[in-house]
Design a protein around this motif. Structure first.
Motif, PDB file in Angstrom:
ATOM      1  N   ALA A  83       0.621  -5.661   5.660  1.00  0.00           N
ATOM      2  CA  ALA A  83       1.331  -4.250   5.351  1.00  0.00           C
ATOM      3  C   ALA A  83       2.619  -4.678   4.761  1.00  0.00           C
ATOM      4  O   ALA A  83       3.093  -5.897   4.299  1.00  0.00           O
ATOM      5  CB  ALA A  83       1.533  -3.349   6.514  1.00  0.00           C
ATOM      6  N   SER A  84       3.547  -3.813   4.695  1.00  0.00           N
ATOM      7  CA  SER A  84       4.870  -4.054   4.372  1.00  0.00           C
ATOM      8  C   SER A  84       5.881  -4.049   5.413  1.00  0.00           C
ATOM      9  O   SER A  84       5.547  -3.637   6.697  1.00  0.00           O
ATOM     10  CB  SER A  84       5.270  -2.704   3.395  1.00  0.00           C
TER      11      SER A  84
ATOM     12  N   ARG B 200      -4.392  -9.395  -4.404  1.00  0.00           N
ATOM     13  CA  ARG B 200      -3.021  -9.351  -4.785  1.00  0.00           C
ATOM     14  C   ARG B 200      -2.054  -9.873  -3.860  1.00  0.00           C
ATOM     15  O   ARG B 200      -2.632 -10.032  -2.390  1.00  0.00           O
ATOM     16  CB  ARG B 200      -2.580  -8.310  -5.468  1.00  0.00           C
ATOM     17  N   ALA B 201      -0.991 -10.488  -4.328  1.00  0.00           N
ATOM     18  CA  ALA B 201      -0.078 -11.250  -3.232  1.00  0.00           C
ATOM     19  C   ALA B 201       0.401 -10.351  -1.955  1.00  0.00           C
ATOM     20  O   ALA B 201       0.711 -10.802  -0.912  1.00  0.00           O
ATOM     21  CB  ALA B 201       1.150 -11.931  -3.879  1.00  0.00           C
ATOM     22  N   SER B 202       0.333  -9.165  -2.160  1.00  0.00           N
ATOM     23  CA  SER B 202       1.037  -8.509  -1.073  1.00  0.00           C
ATOM     24  C   SER B 202       0.438  -6.866  -0.930  1.00  0.00           C
ATOM     25  O   SER B 202      -0.230  -6.497  -2.001  1.00  0.00           O
ATOM     26  CB  SER B 202       2.575  -7.971  -1.119  1.00  0.00           C
ATOM     27  N   TYR B 203       0.486  -6.325   0.177  1.00  0.00           N
ATOM     28  CA  TYR B 203       0.040  -4.996   0.355  1.00  0.00           C
ATOM     29  C   TYR B 203      -1.260  -4.729   0.021  1.00  0.00           C
ATOM     30  O   TYR B 203      -1.764  -3.871  -0.427  1.00  0.00           O
ATOM     31  CB  TYR B 203       0.709  -3.828  -0.411  1.00  0.00           C
TER      32      TYR B 203
END
Length: 329
Positions: A97-98, A233-236
């Protein structure tokens, strides 16, 4: 969103009294439950907000750690003992998550989050046995790239979305629960369920049960551990495959190893076959690949996720090789 009653208990006993009523849900940080309520996937009649209960992280007499369920994910990832002794847990939390969500999410809520299957969230046009038992599973013949290759059933092939839970599975954590039947502990491997013919039941909790803490046993001195997440993808993004491992060597041979996979099953998948295949073997790349092959021998890929067993095998081999060489924590 369906109307509901809201209560903020003064202590755990008050929470248990309020939670023992059918139609009640416990609310932690709300980062998953509130989303489900907005989409009318979840329709609790009452919410009992347990986010204000004590949120301590305490060292136990045997050198382990006791983590209250109300501890925020960020606080756990940043805790000095977690970073020093359980780096795979810190890395797993930070991979999920963020920062804003980690600041709100609680440990107990993380254990109870539900699948991110598209068909589970689509209340208007999709069949989902997890959301509506007996309705069918559109994911089996639909878009199933992120879905399970291990432990699935004709009723459900959804995956558990948590990163933190994969690390807890590899650490042999224990979940402390209180409820109408009194306090008890559940080994982490037995906390979540495989779907079978009841995919609507994610855990082995009963009505009114409240997760109060998670306990981590001490790791032997010299144990190396890490967590790796592979995603689009790299995040989230949720894991296509993730691996949590601990490794203890004696010379060039494997004295102890624990492995858990994420993104491959309805629950965090403890890789017992792979662990057994590695004990007392030389820590070589081929040994790691052989162990992964043993774990995925019963895999049942779907149309869109046939890549997962190979991806998981290569990821496991790469992670264990790094640990064996001392290139990871």
């Amino acid at each position: 969103m369906t109307p509901f009653d809201y209560a903020r208990p003064i202590d755990a006993a008050d929470a248990l009294r309020r939670g023992a009523i059918a139609g009640t849900a416990y609310l932690g940080g709300g980062t998953n439950l509130v989303d489900l309520m907005r989409e009318t996937v979840a329709r609790p009649e009452r919410l009992v907000d347990v986010s204000g209960l004590p949120a301590a992280i305490e060292e136990t007499e045997d050198g382990g750690l006791l983590i209250a369920a109300a501890v925020r994910n960020t606080a756990l990832a940043e805790h000095r003992i977690v970073r020093a002794r359980y780096p795979l847990l810190s890395r797993a939390i930070l991979a999920g998550a963020s920062a804003q969500i980690r600041n709100m999410a609680t440990v107990g809520g993380n254990l109870l989050q539900r699948t991110r299957c598209t068909y589970f969230y689509d209340t208007e046009g999709s069949r989902c046995n997890k959301r509506q038992p007996g309705s069918g599973c559109d994911a089996r013949e639909g878009f199933n790239r992120i879905h399970a290759v291990l432990g699935g059933s004709d009723a459900c092939v959804a995956t558990h979305p948590s990163d933190m839970c994969v690390a807890l599975a590899a650490l042999d954590a224990t979940v402390h629960v209180d409820g109408p039947a009194g306090p008890r502990t559940i080994p982490f491997a037995d906390f979540h369920r495989l779907p079978g013919d009841r995919p609507d039941r994610d855990t082995n909790l009963e009505l009114g049960d409240l997760v109060t803490a998670v306990a981590l046993p001490p790791l032997p001195a010299g144990t190396r551990s890490t967590y790796r997440k592979v995603r689009d993808r790299a995040s989230y993004a949720f894991a296509l495959v993730s691996v949590a491992t601990t490794l203890e060597l004696e010379g060039d041979r494997i004295k102890q190893v624990r492995i858990a996979f994420g993104g491959v099953a309805h629950k965090p998948w403890r890789a017992m076959r792979a662990e057994a295949a590695l004990l007392d073997r030389p820590a070589t790349h081929q040994a790691f690949l052989d162990a992964a092959a043993a774990e995925f021998v019963d895999a049942r890929p779907l149309r869109d996720n046939a890549f997962k067993p190979a991806l998981a095998s290569r990821t496991l081999a790469a992670v264990l090789e790094e640990l064996a060489m001392g290139d990871a924590a």
